[in-house]
Design an enzyme around this catalytic site. Structure first.
Site, PDB file in Angstrom:
ATOM      1  N   PRO A 163       0.839  -1.207   0.000  1.00 32.01           N
ATOM      2  CA  PRO A 163       0.000   0.000   0.000  1.00 32.01           C
ATOM      3  C   PRO A 163       0.871   1.253   0.000  1.00 32.01           C
ATOM      4  O   PRO A 163       1.509   1.578   0.994  1.00 32.01           O
ATOM      5  CB  PRO A 163      -0.802  -0.133   1.293  1.00 32.01           C
ATOM      6  CG  PRO A 163       0.009  -1.024   2.164  1.00 32.01           C
ATOM      7  CD  PRO A 163       0.752  -1.951   1.270  1.00 32.01           C
ATOM      8  N   ASP A 219       5.905   2.099   2.035  1.00 32.25           N
ATOM      9  CA  ASP A 219       4.982   0.996   2.249  1.00 32.25           C
ATOM     10  C   ASP A 219       4.262   1.229   3.585  1.00 32.25           C
ATOM     11  O   ASP A 219       4.893   1.175   4.643  1.00 32.25           O
ATOM     12  CB  ASP A 219       5.767  -0.325   2.271  1.00 32.25           C
ATOM     13  CG  ASP A 219       4.871  -1.558   2.359  1.00 32.25           C
ATOM     14  OD1 ASP A 219       3.707  -1.418   2.759  1.00 32.25           O
ATOM     15  OD2 ASP A 219       5.360  -2.652   2.029  1.00 32.25           O
ATOM     16  N   HIS A 220       2.952   1.449   3.509  1.00 33.11           N
ATOM     17  CA  HIS A 220       2.206   1.806   4.717  1.00 33.11           C
ATOM     18  C   HIS A 220       2.048   0.627   5.686  1.00 33.11           C
ATOM     19  O   HIS A 220       1.617   0.800   6.819  1.00 33.11           O
ATOM     20  CB  HIS A 220       0.822   2.349   4.349  1.00 33.11           C
ATOM     21  CG  HIS A 220       0.359   3.449   5.252  1.00 33.11           C
ATOM     22  ND1 HIS A 220       0.672   3.509   6.589  1.00 33.11           N
ATOM     23  CD2 HIS A 220      -0.397   4.545   5.013  1.00 33.11           C
ATOM     24  CE1 HIS A 220       0.133   4.572   7.132  1.00 33.11           C
ATOM     25  NE2 HIS A 220      -0.521   5.238   6.202  1.00 33.11           N
ATOM     26  N   ARG A 221       2.411  -0.580   5.258  1.00 33.11           N
ATOM     27  CA  ARG A 221       2.423  -1.711   6.189  1.00 33.11           C
ATOM     28  C   ARG A 221       3.593  -1.582   7.166  1.00 33.11           C
ATOM     29  O   ARG A 221       3.533  -2.078   8.299  1.00 33.11           O
ATOM     30  CB  ARG A 221       2.549  -3.031   5.432  1.00 33.11           C
ATOM     31  CG  ARG A 221       1.400  -3.347   4.490  1.00 33.11           C
ATOM     32  CD  ARG A 221       1.707  -4.603   3.674  1.00 33.11           C
ATOM     33  NE  ARG A 221       2.907  -4.430   2.847  1.00 33.11           N
ATOM     34  CZ  ARG A 221       3.422  -5.383   2.061  1.00 33.11           C
ATOM     35  NH1 ARG A 221       2.841  -6.574   2.008  1.00 33.11           N
ATOM     36  NH2 ARG A 221       4.494  -5.142   1.342  1.00 33.11           N
TER      37      ARG A 221
END
Length: 476
Positions: free
Chosen positions: A270, A446-448
């Site tokens: 994401p 990466d929003h994770r």
């Protein structure tokens, strides 16, 4: 004895490769580990060393053919019988010269040696160029004859025969436009010394050689005269037939790999992108002062190198940007080193080789590493291993005159920083409006692995170093 050489696994788990060019022909006598062909995989152009010493009897593919791993690529006559010939891996070699050949024909390497096939290490570059089998009845060519032939296109060059023979020991590394330019001048690239650390001969190297031997005023073409010489992208583009309204190009090689990687990244990680415009006048002044330093004249220190140094410093304080999401293991892997990827646009597509342990390098060393990496990438010589194991990447869209963009994260990494163009424009400075050097940074992450606060703080810290390079002295 006849020996077939099958396309080996190139150490990448890829099932096929495209033949770019042969460096030998039927009838050539080759030495063990001599480079015989260039093939392009989905990651890079790779040189194939010969696993046998002998004479080429058959080529089983043409340039442009896609060859499956395990398919027969070339056939050799290694001479002798089963007991004395080389093994399938080429652990020994014998001369393949026939009885009809002149006694002066060059002998190939006969000592036992383990071949450096792709995936087992780099091939030595000490093997000679392929030697044509002498025609029946033709006199053997002597070293002095070769010197005369080499010097013929440009009589002003005085070259000793021994120098020519020694210069031709290695196949010169260069790009298609440089080879075309050298051919236009009648210069043998084997006589030109590469000036850069990468060992790749550039146009500047050819021009310097031409000036040294007295050809500068005779044939160094102007830009208008060289308009027909293709750059790397043009050299690889398919020919256009007059009247055709479309051109179809097979999707393969580096272009396919890049597309697959970007789609996988875009739909797996994401993405979040944050932007920051920063006054980099102090960085511009630092770069100008370094360029004026005679001790640093051989180093090209630019905004890319300063940004790389800032990124390495900031990653040490924000390890989330230097992490990997391991879905299979169900773990977040935090790296304690920085393998800094540098996106490079080439005629074959985008490649992202990385600088190993970049956090250990000084500003000058980073600049040298970036320059060598870019030259190698543009020449299509980036090794597959150099594009694996990256932890964070930088892309410089500013070189194309672009202010900002939304970069896609390289698979397996947590972030990528895009550098925009440096523009001179009105800007608030100490409460007044002044002309300043300004650029926009774009960070995708990466929003994770990274939340908005972490990403923003990282970007601000990188910007602070570019705004005031002296702040780097305060960071660890």
């Amino acid at each position: 004895m006849t020996q077939d050489f099958r396309l080996p696994d190139l150490g990448e788990g890829l099932p096929e490769a495209e033949l770019v060019q042969w460096l030998v022909a039927v009838g050539d006598t080759v030495a063990l580990n001599q480079t015989i062909a260039e093939v392009e995989t989905a990651k890079a152009v790779v040189e194939l060393p010969s696993p046998h010493a002998g004479t080429v009897t058959a080529l089983h593919a043409e340039p442009g053919d896609v060859i499956e791993v395990g398919s027969v690529l070339i056939t050799f006559d290694t001479g002798g019988d089963d007991a004395s010939s080389s093994s399938p891996l080429g652990t020994s070699a014998t001369s393949a010269a026939s009885a009809e050949e002149p006694a002066a024909a060059p002998a190939v390497e006969t000592e036992r040696a383990e071949p450096n096939l792709v995936g087992y290490g780099a091939a030595p570059r000490s093997a000679g160029r392929p030697q044509r089998r002498a025609r029946a009845g033709a006199p053997a060519r002597t070293r002095s004859d070769t010197a005369v032939l080499e010097a013929a296109p440009h009589d002003a060059i005085s070259v000793d025969a021994m120098d020519v023979a020694e210069a031709r020991v290695e196949r010169p590394r260069s790009t298609p436009p440089v080879r075309a330019f050298a051919k236009q001048l009648g210069i043998d690239l084997a006589l030109v010394e590469a000036g850069g650390a990468s060992g790749i001969i550039t146009r500047a190297d050819v021009e310097a050689y031409a000036e040294r031997v007295g050809l500068a005023g005779a044939a160094v073409a102007t830009p208008a005269e060289t308009a027909g010489i293709p750059d790397t992208a043009e050299a690889l583009a398919p020919a256009r037939t007059p009247g055709e309204r479309t051109t179809r190009t097979p999707i393969r090689g580096v272009r396919r790999m890049t597309a697959d990687a970007m789609v996988r990244s875009a739909f797996t990680a994401p993405h979040v992108t944050t932007f920051l415009t920063v006054d980099v006048t102090a960085t511009s002044e630092l770069i100008a002062s370094l360029k004026a330093d005679r001790a640093l004249q051989d180093h090209r220190i630019g905004v890319m190198a300063v940004a790389a140094k800032a990124v390495c410093l900031a990653l040490g304080r924000h390890p989330g940007l230097n992490s990997k999401w391991d879905d299979e293991a169900g773990e977040i892997v935090e790296h304690h080193y920085v393998n800094l990827g540098i996106a490079a646009a080439t005629g074959r597509g985008l490649v992202v080789p990385n600088i190993r342990d970049a956090q250990e390098l000084t500003l000058v060393e980073l600049a040298d590493a970036i320059r060598a990496l870019a030259e190698t990438a543009r020449a299509g010589k980036t090794a597959p291993a150099d594009m694996m194991g990256g932890t964070f990447s930088i892309t410089n869209v500013g070189v194309f005159g672009v202010d900002a963009g939304t970069p896609i994260i390289n698979p397996g990494e947590a972030g990528i920083l895009a550098l925009g163009a440096v523009r001179r424009q009105p800007w608030e400075h100490h409460g007044e409006i002044a002309l300043r050097d300004v650029m926009t940074l774009a960070l995708s992450f990466d929003h994770r692995l990274v939340d908005g606060e972490q990403g923003s703080r990282f970007l601000v810290e990188v910007a602070d170093v570019l705004r005031e390079p002296g702040r780097a002295m305060l960071l660890r």
